[in-house]
Design a protein around this motif. Sequence first.
Motif: not given
Length: 341
Positions: A219, A243, A290
């Motif tokens: 991330s 995300t 994701t």
Amino acid sequence: MSVEVGFRAATAVAIPLLVLLALGRLDLAAYATFGAFTALYGRNEPYRLRLRSVTVAGIALLVSIALGIVVAALGEPLPLLTLLLVIVVAGGTFLSSGFQLLPAQPLFFVFALLVCGAIPTPAAEILPRIALAVLVAAFSWLLTMSGWLVRRVAARAGGAGARESVLLKELRRRPSVDRTVFRDPRVWLTVGQNVVGVVLAGGVAVVFGLGHAYWAVVSLVAVIPPARAAHSISRSLHRIVGTIVGVGVTALILVWSPPPIVVILVIVVCQFFAEMLVGRHYGTALVFITPMALSVSHLASPAPLSALVVDRVLETVLGAGVGIVLVLLARWLERSRGLAP
């Protein structure tokens, strides 16, 4: 958008995963998927330039996969993994900048290292797993370059207008080799952001015992802008939101424990749309990247959905939070030292 790039990326991951499903070896899905990421590079580039981009990216992916497999076989020692993470994120940043790769960040190199490093690996399985990644990367390389033949056939059949069709987009991207990256303070600034960020985000995740701390690191790398790009908070926020939305989509997909073939279909569809969007809006692309990443992890080592989602949300917020702080720091450094583009 070009259907060609999305179809190529989806095919590169679909065929290896379906073969593994038929063989009953979906535990090897991560190595096949990361090898297939070779097809994500060279988008919209003439084939003489694409040859260089895809080859460089494919080798970098395979090195990252191999290092991860070796680390896993050694028991995933934290000091060694940290050292390799720093090398891969720094080297990947220089590589992406020097060869003007797209995607322009070392995200997939870091992701490959950490996921492969987290899968328990007997010593006897090191070479077979690396060989699988090499085989899939070679297939993806051939698939990516096969468009050269497809375009020649299409041009002969339909004339020059075929190049402008939805399926076969005109190849306008012209990356060059930038030999000044090691002298550019803006590139060094991005390297510093990534190195400091992955150590901080990963370290905090480990200290607090979050499951699979690599998601915090991934991330972080997703939030840090590419070298020489504007350090925009809005872009970073788009990536955070993308995300987190992607984590929510994953929860909706996996909550009913779908069979492996459905998970593979999700990965393929997400790969298609991620590749279609990554060059236009990275935050939106992460809505698909994701679920694809989490679904691959689910295939390789299934985990309870609650732990999967909660861990990923916490780690995403952690990695993105560290990334935002580093983006703000970089903006201050750019203004104070005149590094802004």
